[in-house]
Design a protein around this motif. Structure first.
Motif, PDB file in Angstrom:
ATOM      1  N   GLU A  88       0.872  -1.187   0.000  1.00  0.00           N
ATOM      2  CA  GLU A  88       0.000   0.000   0.000  1.00  0.00           C
ATOM      3  C   GLU A  88       0.900   1.225   0.000  1.00  0.00           C
ATOM      4  N   LEU A  97      -6.137 -11.019  -1.239  1.00  0.00           N
ATOM      5  CA  LEU A  97      -4.705 -10.773  -1.425  1.00  0.00           C
ATOM      6  C   LEU A  97      -4.355  -9.289  -1.311  1.00  0.00           C
ATOM      7  N   ARG A 117      -3.306  -5.849  -0.176  1.00  0.00           N
ATOM      8  CA  ARG A 117      -2.473  -5.434   0.963  1.00  0.00           C
ATOM      9  C   ARG A 117      -1.719  -6.589   1.611  1.00  0.00           C
ATOM     10  N   ASN A 118      -1.666  -7.721   0.896  1.00  0.00           N
ATOM     11  CA  ASN A 118      -0.864  -8.841   1.383  1.00  0.00           C
ATOM     12  C   ASN A 118       0.269  -9.167   0.432  1.00  0.00           C
ATOM     13  N   ILE A 119       0.294  -8.470  -0.691  1.00  0.00           N
ATOM     14  CA  ILE A 119       1.273  -8.791  -1.727  1.00  0.00           C
ATOM     15  C   ILE A 119       1.355  -7.555  -2.624  1.00  0.00           C
TER      16      ILE A 119
END
Lengths: 272, 272
Positions: free
Chosen positions: B97, B171, B173-175
């Motif tokens: 982000e 997914l 904000r996880n990658i």
């Protein structure tokens, strides 16, 4: 997810009913479809008749539109050249929604913008409007619907499509959903995209021939696919939804705290 | 939709910037990817270096998981056998982000359950949390991300995946999302699904060879694909979103009054 499935008991699973199961056999493999007579009784009745009489055998998949649908049926443009319907009805009522009374609805904890409530009914992704007392099946990946013309009641179940892309929920309550693919999506999703309008193939030789579409109940028992589906009204399923809403594995750094209806996995297994 | 596009002016469209455009050339055709330096500057910088130095040329697409992603990179399991990174960085920060300040965000009228706000930024489907002052790119169909291991900062841009199924917004904000496919999805979405865990191919010969991945700016001008994209901050785009939220054509009997972020079409054209 695997831990939850490993902890299930036989009662958490249901068998596919052969009378509500359709086998679409292609040269590449078999697609298994569960029909939804609770939501589209007239269409399912007609599809059973069409399958019993071998209507689709020798016809083809005529359309593959990227991020949308594949579709099969009679490719003949001239009505006079189309395959006769046999004992099947030429005209059916639209079955876009039904009364929600009598529908056992397992509600998802999350909401979306497409419907007042979403969840699962008869094992299918579904939606409900309690004020209007209506329930309907949702267009998720693998949903099978009955193609129609402009008139709402112009589908007869001969032209069927399967969702192969981002869930086109705008179709909900605009077309009759007759079931969903429970195994073999990978034989449909990889079909080359058609280059004509709406993804129709421009040349007949680009179409994928259908070897046969049969009801499982019409197939010898040793040629059936004995599948079981996790009951969507089981505690195990509720746990699975929660595990997906908030991913706890090490890889996820930020659990979403949410899941969309069409992201919920619907586990299928082959009994040992 | 066509009426809205026909009424646009040249100012409603933007040209792809060759320095931010990647061509993935397969035997079947060319996939055109727009990079997102506004959201993943370090990854995009590394990807530019990798492309300039021909890192991916001769490598392959190693994974195709139905209703999820395709992924390419170096298939060698033994680290010692992997292709050297050349001048590219071996380690990059996670770019899940960014600060929302400075992001020109065109908000969609509808909400979803994945983010406080959704809309478009730099022409990409995106989300925003005004309270946390953060913005990020959304995992819609065609999103390109940088595969990583368990550690948040374990991606270096060599392993790239493309979403080919229902938007896996969990997914977000996880990658790190590095861009999106603007043309040629149909060359990726039809790749046979791998039968190993996570859709990896079990045999090397099942992989799809990559002829080359190059920056458009490094390709001779007459070999470039001159694409234009409808500006997501244009009035025409706002009209298009509204036309999709409430379908007015005769076929639709019940306009949804809603659209999900990942259902919004992002028009691309070849200038005459």
């Amino acid at each position: 997810m695997q831990e939850i499935l490993d902890a299930t008991t036989p009662a958490d699973w249901r068998k596919l009913d052969p009378a509500n199961t359709l086998y679409l056999d292609l040269a590449s493999g078999r697609v298994v479809i569960e029909l939804a007579p609770g939501f589209a009784p007239a269409h399912v009745g007609n599809i059973r008749t069409l399958a019993k009489e071998g209507y689709w055998n020798g016809l083809s998949i005529n359309r593959s539109q990227d991020n949308f649908v594949v579709q099969w049926g009679d490719a003949a443009e001239d009505e006079k050249q189309r395959k006769p319907l046999g004992s099947a009805q030429a005209k059916l009522p639209a079955e876009f929604e039904r009364a929600s009374k009598g529908v056992q609805f397992s509600r998802l904890p999350d909401r979306d913008g497409w419907a007042p409530q979403v969840g699962f009914a008869d094992g299918f992704p579904a939606a409900r409007d309690p004020q209007a007392d209506k329930a309907w099946l949702a267009h998720c990946y693998g949903a099978v619907g009955a193609g129609r013309d402009v008139a709402a009641d112009s589908s007869n179940g001969t032209e069927l499509y399967v969702v192969t892309g981002q869930s086109p929920r705008q179709l909900d309550r605009n077309i009759t959903v007759v079931g969903r693919v429970v195994q073999g999506m990978e034989y449909l999703s990889v079909l080359p995209r058609g280059t004509g309008p709406l993804g129709f193939y421009e040349k007949p030789e680009q179409r994928t021939p259908i070897k046969a579409i049969r009801l499982a109940s019409e197939v010898p028992e040793n040629d059936r696919v004995p599948l079981e589906l996790l009951r969507t009204d089981s505690t195990a399923f509720t746990e699975l939804v929660e595990a997906r809403r908030n991913r706890r594995d090490e890889w996820y750094k930020r659990p979403a705290g949410h899941i969309d209806l069409c992201n919920v996995p619907l586990p299928v297994r082959t009994p040992k």
